[in-house]
Motif scaffolding. Structure first.
Motif, short mmCIF file in Angstrom:
data_model
loop_
_atom_site.label_atom_id
_atom_site.label_comp_id
_atom_site.label_asym_id
_atom_site.label_seq_id
_atom_site.Cartn_x
_atom_site.Cartn_y
_atom_site.Cartn_z
N SER B 81 0.83 -1.20 0.00
CA SER B 81 0.00 0.00 0.00
C SER B 81 0.87 1.26 0.00
CB SER B 81 -0.94 -0.01 1.21
OG SER B 81 -0.18 0.11 2.39
N MET B 82 2.12 1.14 0.47
CA MET B 82 3.01 2.30 0.47
C MET B 82 3.89 2.33 -0.78
SD MET B 82 4.08 2.76 4.47
CE MET B 82 5.01 1.26 4.67
N LYS B 83 3.65 1.37 -1.70
CA LYS B 83 4.39 1.28 -2.97
C LYS B 83 5.90 1.10 -2.75
CE LYS B 83 0.79 2.51 -5.75
NZ LYS B 83 -0.02 1.29 -5.93
N ILE B 84 6.24 0.36 -1.70
CA ILE B 84 7.64 0.03 -1.45
C ILE B 84 7.88 -1.40 -1.95
CG2 ILE B 84 9.38 -0.37 0.36
CD1 ILE B 84 8.03 1.93 1.91
N LYS B 85 8.92 -1.55 -2.77
CA LYS B 85 9.19 -2.86 -3.39
C LYS B 85 9.95 -3.76 -2.43
CE LYS B 85 9.24 -0.96 -7.99
NZ LYS B 85 10.10 -0.30 -8.97
N LEU B 86 9.67 -5.05 -2.53
CA LEU B 86 10.30 -6.02 -1.64
C LEU B 86 11.25 -6.91 -2.43
CD1 LEU B 86 7.10 -7.14 0.29
CD2 LEU B 86 8.67 -5.31 0.88
N VAL B 87 12.39 -7.24 -1.83
CA VAL B 87 13.31 -8.21 -2.41
C VAL B 87 13.60 -9.26 -1.34
CG1 VAL B 87 15.58 -8.59 -3.42
CG2 VAL B 87 14.38 -6.46 -3.87
N ILE B 88 13.32 -10.52 -1.66
CA ILE B 88 13.59 -11.61 -0.73
C ILE B 88 14.86 -12.31 -1.18
CG2 ILE B 88 12.77 -13.79 0.22
CD1 ILE B 88 9.94 -12.80 -0.15
N LEU B 89 15.84 -12.37 -0.30
CA LEU B 89 17.11 -13.02 -0.62
C LEU B 89 17.29 -14.16 0.37
CD1 LEU B 89 19.28 -12.60 -2.71
CD2 LEU B 89 20.41 -11.00 -1.19
N LYS B 90 17.14 -15.39 -0.13
CA LYS B 90 17.22 -16.55 0.77
C LYS B 90 18.67 -16.99 0.90
CE LYS B 90 12.72 -17.67 1.38
NZ LYS B 90 12.17 -17.46 2.73
N ASP B 91 19.53 -16.10 1.32
CA ASP B 91 20.95 -16.42 1.45
C ASP B 91 21.50 -15.67 2.65
OD1 ASP B 91 23.57 -17.04 1.23
OD2 ASP B 91 23.86 -16.24 -0.78
N PRO B 92 21.42 -16.29 3.86
CA PRO B 92 21.85 -15.59 5.08
C PRO B 92 23.35 -15.34 5.13
CG PRO B 92 21.19 -17.86 5.55
CD PRO B 92 20.91 -17.63 4.11
N GLU B 93 24.11 -15.89 4.16
CA GLU B 93 25.56 -15.71 4.14
C GLU B 93 25.98 -14.46 3.36
OE1 GLU B 93 27.81 -17.62 5.91
OE2 GLU B 93 25.92 -18.33 6.75
N LYS B 94 25.01 -13.85 2.66
CA LYS B 94 25.34 -12.66 1.86
C LYS B 94 25.70 -11.49 2.79
CE LYS B 94 24.21 -12.57 -2.85
NZ LYS B 94 24.39 -13.97 -3.11
N ARG B 95 26.80 -10.80 2.44
CA ARG B 95 27.21 -9.66 3.25
C ARG B 95 26.59 -8.38 2.70
NH1 ARG B 95 30.97 -11.41 6.71
NH2 ARG B 95 31.89 -13.41 6.17
N ILE B 96 26.48 -7.38 3.59
CA ILE B 96 25.83 -6.13 3.21
C ILE B 96 26.56 -5.48 2.04
CG2 ILE B 96 25.18 -3.81 4.03
CD1 ILE B 96 23.56 -6.21 5.24
N ASN B 97 27.92 -5.49 2.06
CA ASN B 97 28.64 -4.85 0.95
C ASN B 97 28.44 -5.59 -0.37
OD1 ASN B 97 30.20 -6.98 1.77
ND2 ASN B 97 31.93 -5.74 2.49
N THR B 98 28.24 -6.93 -0.31
CA THR B 98 27.95 -7.68 -1.54
C THR B 98 26.60 -7.25 -2.10
OG1 THR B 98 28.88 -9.51 -0.27
CG2 THR B 98 28.09 -10.01 -2.49
N ILE B 99 25.62 -7.08 -1.21
CA ILE B 99 24.29 -6.69 -1.66
C ILE B 99 24.33 -5.28 -2.26
CG2 ILE B 99 21.93 -6.21 -0.86
CD1 ILE B 99 22.41 -8.40 1.27
N ILE B 100 25.12 -4.40 -1.62
CA ILE B 100 25.24 -3.04 -2.14
C ILE B 100 25.88 -3.06 -3.53
CG2 ILE B 100 26.48 -0.84 -1.78
CD1 ILE B 100 25.78 -1.15 1.21
N GLU B 101 26.87 -3.95 -3.72
CA GLU B 101 27.48 -4.09 -5.06
C GLU B 101 26.45 -4.52 -6.09
OE1 GLU B 101 30.92 -6.68 -5.11
OE2 GLU B 101 31.76 -5.53 -3.43
N LEU B 102 25.59 -5.48 -5.68
CA LEU B 102 24.55 -5.97 -6.58
C LEU B 102 23.59 -4.83 -6.96
CD1 LEU B 102 23.44 -9.39 -5.02
CD2 LEU B 102 24.49 -9.07 -7.26
N LEU B 103 23.30 -3.98 -5.97
CA LEU B 103 22.35 -2.89 -6.19
C LEU B 103 22.93 -1.83 -7.12
CD1 LEU B 103 21.00 -2.50 -2.56
CD2 LEU B 103 19.64 -3.14 -4.55
N ASN B 104 24.27 -1.76 -7.20
CA ASN B 104 24.90 -0.77 -8.08
C ASN B 104 25.13 -1.30 -9.48
OD1 ASN B 104 25.13 1.39 -6.31
ND2 ASN B 104 26.92 0.49 -5.32
N HIS B 105 24.28 -2.23 -9.92
CA HIS B 105 24.45 -2.84 -11.23
C HIS B 105 24.43 -1.79 -12.34
CE1 HIS B 105 20.05 -2.97 -10.27
NE2 HIS B 105 19.97 -2.40 -11.46
#
Lengths: 170, 105
Positions: B81-105
């Motif tokens: 309802s707030m138009k915020i998109k969700l991303v589910i990542l089923k990988d508890p070993e992923k580090r925050i900096n790795t995710i940030i790298e992915l986001l900077n595609h």
């Protein structure tokens, strides 16, 4: 309002509509339909019962049927990314998505919940040795004989020592 | 654009927290300035409503996307309802900096 007391409409909730659709249009069993709706089997049966009574009320008393309200939530569309392995949704229905929200890959596919494997499928169980067979719809479990110890079988989940005949094993 | 990520710690080397409402930290990453802000989750000890309270916190920070391991039904519909998109990542070993790298595609 122009609607007399006798002719006020019958209000059918969305979940009641869904129950009638699943049971009487798509012919799902209650166990299966309950899983599809994400509620317990007894809750599903309650919803379905209420729906049928409302339909009957409307038919017999010649009242209008109105669909509204109820506890419903329409999930947004979900996609999976084959590149980074994430799941993502988007909030604008009907808008085409061509890349992953997380990694930007175009190798994505829309996700449909087709987990149709019936986890709670009916099974016959032997009260004596505990071996199980798949329950054949239309054949009462007590007509089945345990292949291992020749006991009369009962429905899985049914209380033991109910009914007679289970003393005739071995 | 601002993106929220649930984190188990307050450094970029920390791993993704697979819970949303009761994660240890929220990371607010800004894709324009490349800045990250770590916010300790104030609702982690809530008896109930941690998910909804966290969702409102993230919305107040102006995030348009949320990355986590899982979202509950109440949170999903609120984010929708707030138009915020969700991303589910089923990988508890992923580090925050790795995710940030992915986001900077």
């Amino acid at each position: 309002m122009g609607i007399s007391e006798e002719n006020h409409p019958v209000v059918i909730n969305f979940e009641e509509y869904e129950a009638i659709r699943l049971s009487d249009f798509e012919f799902h069993g209650h166990v299966e339909a309950a899983q599809i709706m994400g509620v317990s089997r007894p809750t599903y049966t309650r919803i379905y019962e209420s729906a049928r009574r409302k339909v009957a009320e409307a038919f017999v008393q010649g009242r209008t049927i109105v669909f509204e309200g109820g506890k419903v939530y329409f999930d947004s569309e979900w996609y999976s990314c084959n590149s980074c392995g994430c799941w993502f949704n988007h909030t604008e229905k009907g808008q085409k998505i061509d890349q992953c929200t997380l990694c930007g890959s175009t190798d994505i596919e829309q996700y449909f919940d087709n987990s149709q494997n019936p986890v709670n499928e009916d099974r016959c169980v032997c009260p004596n040795c505990g071996s199980e067979t798949v329950h054949l719809p239309g054949t009462p479990c007590k007509n089945e004989i345990c292949p291992a110890c020749k006991c009369q079988m009962i429905r899985r989940g049914a209380p033991f020592n109910q009914g007679s005949g289970n003393n005739n094993c071995n | 654009m601002k993106i929220a990520i649930t984190s188990t710690g307050n450094s970029p080397e920390a791993k993704l927290d697979s819970r949303f409402g009761r994660c240890s930290f929220f990371v607010i990453y800004d894709t324009v300035s490349h800045s990250t802000e770590f916010i300790p989750n104030p609702y982690i000890e809530n008896i109930e409503g941690a998910g909804l309270a966290s969702a409102n916190l993230i919305a107040s920070k102006g995030a348009e996307k949320v990355v986590s391991g899982e979202f509950g039904a109440k949170v999903k519909s609120l984010f929708d309802s707030m138009k915020i998109k969700l991303v589910i990542l089923k990988d508890p070993e992923k580090r925050i900096n790795t995710i940030i790298e992915l986001l900077n595609h």
